[in-house]
Design an enzyme around this catalytic site. Structure first.
Site: not given
Ligand code: GTP
Length: 370
Positions: A107, A158, A217
């Site tokens: 993302d 942090k 991001d």
């Molecule tokens: P928020 O719910 O808004 O925090 O978004 P997010 O969980 O989609 O994004 P976050 O920034 O927490 O995660 C970073 C990247 O890792 C993103 O591209 C997510 O799609 C991916 N990601 C996060 N958790 C997982 C997971 O448990 N499994 C997989 N396959 N991808 C994950």
């Protein structure tokens, strides 16, 4: 063949309601899904295969990209339950890689020299190497402290102001050796940032390299809007940027812009869109495919999703209107407000200060002035 395991399993909660029906990797950025920009970046540096580690709404992602995209093979692995960032990389990589590979957060938008990162990784004999990016305000991020030779010595989560001695953060793109996967316990959520990288730091085999290039991001409405601005202003090299050209303006030949409407670059008006007389589009506006902008509307620093309709004299400033939404005459949508896909706003409503109207919600005329 170099393989990238791309994490696309997250629910994108911070981007709701835009992610209510659409997984974040498929959210449009100007005229194509966010993930397409990552594919463009990887293809430019010779990555031959992407394995998408999916969780949330996976079938939409697979239906969109299929088995290949832009010359790259695309494969899919769908988790039964979220395995976290390390678990997702392990799950995607298992049985598919036999050497150095890339792990990527799906993302973010970035443009950096992956070849230079791979060369650095090999020269250091690293187990894992992080692409780093400098940030202007280091107090808002977890920071990465390096030794002079590029070894990661600490992660500062942090940090107190007096502890801050670096402005480098993790840009969510890693060069990894297969042995990293052995550090990830299978079958339960594991974070690569919190659980795995600190263990590699202890072994002295985690490196980081800051390379020039773009990084953002895309996690919140604010950063999603910023991504649109940056693509429109050609802050990073993209195929969309080439379409915009030197005048920073693209109006699809099938769009209809009335005489007496003003389009102020940078702006992108996609196929089949209609802009009526007296409307002002731009600067920094995207009117997606099939959207209809009524007479005397102002759309500035904003995105109007595919098939959305704005009535007469609607004002949209620094805001996002989701796909298929219908916005009544005289509405005002400002200050990072988000209208969810399929929502219907009766005339005369005012949304500002980050108000988010849920997907498919109906709002009676003049019921909200926030
Ligand atoms: P928020 O719910 O808004 O925090 O978004 P997010 O969980 O989609 O994004 P976050 O920034 O927490 O995660 C970073 C990247 O890792 C993103 O591209 C997510 O799609 C991916 N990601 C996060 N958790 C997982 C997971 O448990 N499994 C997989 N396959 N991808 C994950």
């Amino acid at each position: 063949m170099l393989t990238a395991v791309i994490l696309v399993g997250g629910e994108g909660t911070r981007l709701r309601p835009l992610t209510t029906h659409t997984p974040k990797p498929l959210l449009p950025l100007v005229d194509r899904p966010l993930l397409t920009y990552t594919f463009e970046h990887l293809a430019r540096y010779g990555v031959g295969r992407a394995v998408l580690s999916c969780g949330y709404l996976p079938t939409q992602i697979e239906a969109h990209f299929g088995g290949s995209h832009g010359g790259m093979e695309v494969e899919y692995r769908v988790e039964d339950s979220p395995l976290g960032t390390a678990g997702g990389i392990r799950y995607g990589a298992e049985g598919r890689i036999d050497g150095t590979f890339l792990g990527i957060n799906g993302d973010s938008l970035r443009m950096a020299d992956i070849g230079a990162l791979l060369d650095f990784h090999r020269a250091k004999g690293a187990l894992a190497t992080l692409l780093l990016t400098p940030v202007e305000d280091p107090t808002r991020f977890g920071l990465v402290r390096l030794a002079a030779d590029g070894r990661v010595v600490a992660f500062l989560e942090k940090p107190r102001p007096e502890e801050i001695d670096t402005n480098l953060i993790n840009a969510g793109l890693y060069v990894l050796e297969p042995e990293v996967l052995d550090l990830v316990e299978p079958g339960r959520p594991v974070s690569i940032e919190r659980d795995v990288f600190p263990r590699i730091v202890e072994q002295g085999r985690l490196y980081g390299l800051a390379l020039p290039g773009y990084w953002l991001d895309v996690g919140t409405p604010e950063s999603y809007l910023q991504a649109h601005r940056d693509v429109l202003e050609r802050q990073l090299d993209t195929v969309v940027g080439e379409l915009l050209g030197d005048d920073f303006l693209f109006v699809d030949p099938t769009a209809r812009v009335a005489a007496g409407a003003h389009v102020v670059p940078p702006a992108f008006i996609a196929a089949g869109a209609i802009v009526e007389a007296g409307a002002r589009i731009g600067s920094r506006a995207v009117i997606a495919a099939g959207a209809r902008i009524g007479a005397d509307c102002v759309v500035e620093d904003a995105v109007i999703g595919a098939g959305a309709t704005l009535g007469r004299a609607v004002q949209v400033h620094a805001a996002l209107v989701g796909e298929g939404a219908v916005v009544g005459d005289g509405c005002s949508i400002r200050a990072l407000a988000v209208v969810g896909p399929g929502a219907r706003l009766g005339e005369g409503n005012m949304l500002a200060a980050g108000v988010r109207l849920g997907a498919d919600v109906e709002l009676a005329p003049r019921s909200l002035a926030f």
